[in-house]
Design an enzyme around this catalytic site. Structure first.
Site: not given
Length: 244
Positions: A99, A21, A24
């Site tokens: 990330e 998911f 951003g």
């Protein structure tokens, strides 16, 4: 919500398709191959620009601000989920580096609810799904936390990193939400967008140039401008008037 830095490795080891998911930059720039993507939401969270970024959208001396999720019992955050095949061995390592290693995010598994638009009696796309979520928490070294919205907007307007200007991150996310999920409400995101546009106007800053759109427009114009480089090779002809 169980949160761990090794969640992605555990899910990858199962060798099954994985939903990720994004809320951003993944919404408009995933950067990896995927089988399917659908818009939808997760419950219990609200999106906030409280996470610092020192690589993609800022530097160590001037960190930018990017989105993370904060727990909110009444919150709903809209975004896009991507289905990664079990055979795709590059996506999760890429996301882990982007990330976690560089961004300071951790992983957890949440329930993703596809947008009702995808409702179909013959499709399973409306069923909620387990999805991998990248989220920043206050303990990480890049955390900036809450601040007055005007201060956050000015910081976003002033920062840039290796992937471009911080303002591009904000505006492209706002555009995605407005175009793909117009019914979604996100006062934090759209308030920041309004403030950034106002400050840019007051300071006479061209937002198109910060987003790279001016160069794209110039390239498009250049591509369609007709060339007259061979015109001089065409012999001139003299016309005579003939009375009929």
């Amino acid at each position: 919500m169980a949160m761990t830095e090794g969640t992605s490795q555990v899910m990858e080891a199962k060798k099954e398709p994985i939903w990720v998911f994004g809320y951003g930059s993944l919404c408009w720039n995933p950067g990896f191959e995927y089988q399917q993507s659908i818009t939808g939401y997760v419950k219990g969270f609200s999106r906030r620009f409280w996470q610092g970024n020192t690589t993609h959208r800022g530097t160590e001396t001037k960190p930018g601000r990017v989105a993370t999720l904060v727990e909110d019992k009444e919150g709903i955050t809209w975004g896009k989920a991507f289905l990664i095949s079990a055979e795709n061995n590059a996506a999760l390592p890429y996301l882990s580096n982007r990330e976690c290693q560089l961004g300071g995010y951790r992983t957890c598994v949440v329930n993703f609810h596809p947008r009702p638009f995808y409702t179909s009696s013959t499709s399973s796309t409306t069923e909620k799904k387990d999805a991998l979520l990248y989220i920043a928490v206050p303990e990480n070294r890049h955390w900036l936390g809450a601040a007055p919205l005007p201060d956050i907007a000015k910081q976003i307007l002033e920062c840039q990193g290796s992937s471009g200007y911080n303002v591009e991150y904000l505006l492209r996310l706002a555009d995605f939400m407005r175009e793909e999920i117009p019914e979604a409400l996100d006062e934090h995101l759209f308030s920041l967008e309004r403030l950034v546009r106002k400050f840019a106007s007051d300071m006479k800053i061209c937002l198109k140039s910060l987003m790279g759109e001016e160069e794209e427009e110039k390239a498009e114009v250049k591509a369609v401008v007709p060339s007259y480089q061979f015109a001089s090779r065409v012999p001139e002809k003299k016309l005579r008037c003939v009375n009929m």
